[in-house]
Scaffold this active site. Sequence first.
Site, PDB file in Angstrom:
ATOM      1  CB  SER A  87      27.509  33.418  -1.417  1.00 41.70           C
ATOM      2  OG  SER A  87      26.914  34.628  -1.753  1.00 41.70           O
ATOM      3  CB  THR A 190      22.749  31.722  -5.392  1.00 40.50           C
ATOM      4  OG1 THR A 190      23.306  30.700  -4.606  1.00 40.50           O
ATOM      5  CG2 THR A 190      22.662  31.299  -6.836  1.00 40.50           C
ATOM      6  CB  THR A 208      25.961  29.546  -6.125  1.00 35.10           C
ATOM      7  OG1 THR A 208      26.050  29.789  -4.722  1.00 35.10           O
ATOM      8  CG2 THR A 208      25.867  28.052  -6.352  1.00 35.10           C
ATOM      9  NE  ARG A 218      24.899  22.084  -0.483  1.00 33.45           N
ATOM     10  CZ  ARG A 218      24.389  23.194  -1.012  1.00 33.45           C
ATOM     11  NH1 ARG A 218      25.069  23.905  -1.873  1.00 33.45           N
ATOM     12  NH2 ARG A 218      23.191  23.597  -0.659  1.00 33.45           N
ATOM     13  CB  VAL A 219      26.040  19.267  -6.000  1.00 32.83           C
ATOM     14  CG1 VAL A 219      25.312  19.973  -7.130  1.00 32.83           C
ATOM     15  CG2 VAL A 219      27.435  18.831  -6.453  1.00 32.83           C
ATOM     16  CB  THR A 241      18.588  32.668  -4.158  1.00 30.29           C
ATOM     17  OG1 THR A 241      19.675  32.890  -3.256  1.00 30.29           O
ATOM     18  CG2 THR A 241      17.417  33.527  -3.699  1.00 30.29           C
ATOM     19  N   GLY A 242      18.909  30.393  -1.999  1.00 34.51           N
ATOM     20  CA  GLY A 242      18.641  29.942  -0.639  1.00 34.51           C
ATOM     21  C   GLY A 242      19.151  28.537  -0.408  1.00 34.51           C
TER      22      GLY A 242
HETATM   23  C1  SD4 Z   1      23.045  26.477  -2.782  1.00 30.55           C
HETATM   24  N1  SD4 Z   1      21.252  27.903  -3.507  1.00 30.55           N
HETATM   25  O1  SD4 Z   1      24.129  26.049  -3.141  1.00 30.55           O
HETATM   26  C2  SD4 Z   1      22.661  27.839  -3.238  1.00 30.55           C
HETATM   27  C3  SD4 Z   1      23.154  28.773  -2.171  1.00 30.55           C
HETATM   28  C4  SD4 Z   1      22.593  30.103  -2.174  1.00 30.55           C
HETATM   29  O2  SD4 Z   1      21.636  32.138  -2.011  1.00 30.55           O
HETATM   30  O3  SD4 Z   1      21.708  30.467  -2.593  1.00 30.55           O
HETATM   31  N2  SD4 Z   1      22.253  30.957  -1.984  1.00 30.55           N
HETATM   32  O4  SD4 Z   1      22.306  25.886  -2.012  1.00 30.55           O
END
Ligand code: SD4
Length: 329
Positions: A87, A190, A208, A218-219, A241-242
């Site tokens: 990721s 991330t 990420t 997509r961003v 993160t998330g």
């Molecule tokens: C996102 N926050 O692109 C990032 C993805 C990810 O842990 O965190 N992850 O939405």
Amino acid sequence: MMSNRRSFLKKALASSSFLLPAGMMPAFGQSQYRNTNEKFKPLILSTWDHGMPANDKAWEVLMETGDLVSAVEEGVMVTELDMDNLSVGLQGLPDREGIPTLDASIMKGDGSCGSVAFVRQVRHPISLARKVMEETPHVMLAGEGARQFAIAQGFPMEEEVLSPKAEEAYQKWKVESKYKPIINIENHDTIGMIALGADGKLAGSCTTSGLAFKMHGRVGDSPIIGAGLYVDDEVGAATATGLGESIIRICGSFLIVELMRQGRTPQEACEEAVRRLVAKNEKDIKDIQAGFLAINKDGEYGAYAVQKGFTYAMHHTGGNALLNAGYKF
Ligand code: SD4
């Protein structure tokens, strides 16, 4: 001779880990998160288990150069190169079209910042974000423009070939081609890193490959200053993160820094951000994971997540530790 020995000792101290075995991890439950009255300077926090090697590198750079921005850049570059990480970096899981696209941002406590979004073929988007910060009058470059800028800056262009693990996962996903976010596994990992130097200055970085099998274009939150990352020398720093959509909706990292400005501790600020995120994403909340890290300028820190399972790495002069964040559900 003597100075070699000293530098060896310095390095050994810098990379020493005090990773707690899983069974001995402090049991941070709903309200039993770590007491954050402790203060550390310098201090580096970063998201998830892969924060451990990233912190080690960042600490080494900080000890050797005293340069906080290089520390947060080079720290997360370790993750960008980690072939097991699906990721972050070009080896990450691709979008629905089978193309890996990357987001990254970097920020200093004086307000300087740079980011890249939806960029292809660049091995180190964090370094490209730094170039945007240092070499352009802009904050953010996206897509083909970001790639062109990378070429102009001499970044090598990588071939668009999926890593073996990403290819395998993509082929499996294509069987049903369904997108449903799954919490705490490889599609949410991330790396966000925030750091406080001995001089009280702050910096942060975030990089990420975004959500697995996202729509092309997509961003997420990571390259958006104020969502995935925010740093202010007057107050502190935060990173996220998330599920990016849920974090953007509340300007998560900016919100945390502003809450700290109003007197909340980093821990209180992270918890309030999660409360706000839950309120604004209520109907899907059981499928959402999001986590925040924060440091204030005095060296206090905090971490909190929507769901159980968010880990973070913390490095101070005593070493590097992997900790469990508190969580709401
Ligand atoms: C996102 N926050 O692109 C990032 C993805 C990810 O842990 O965190 N992850 O939405």
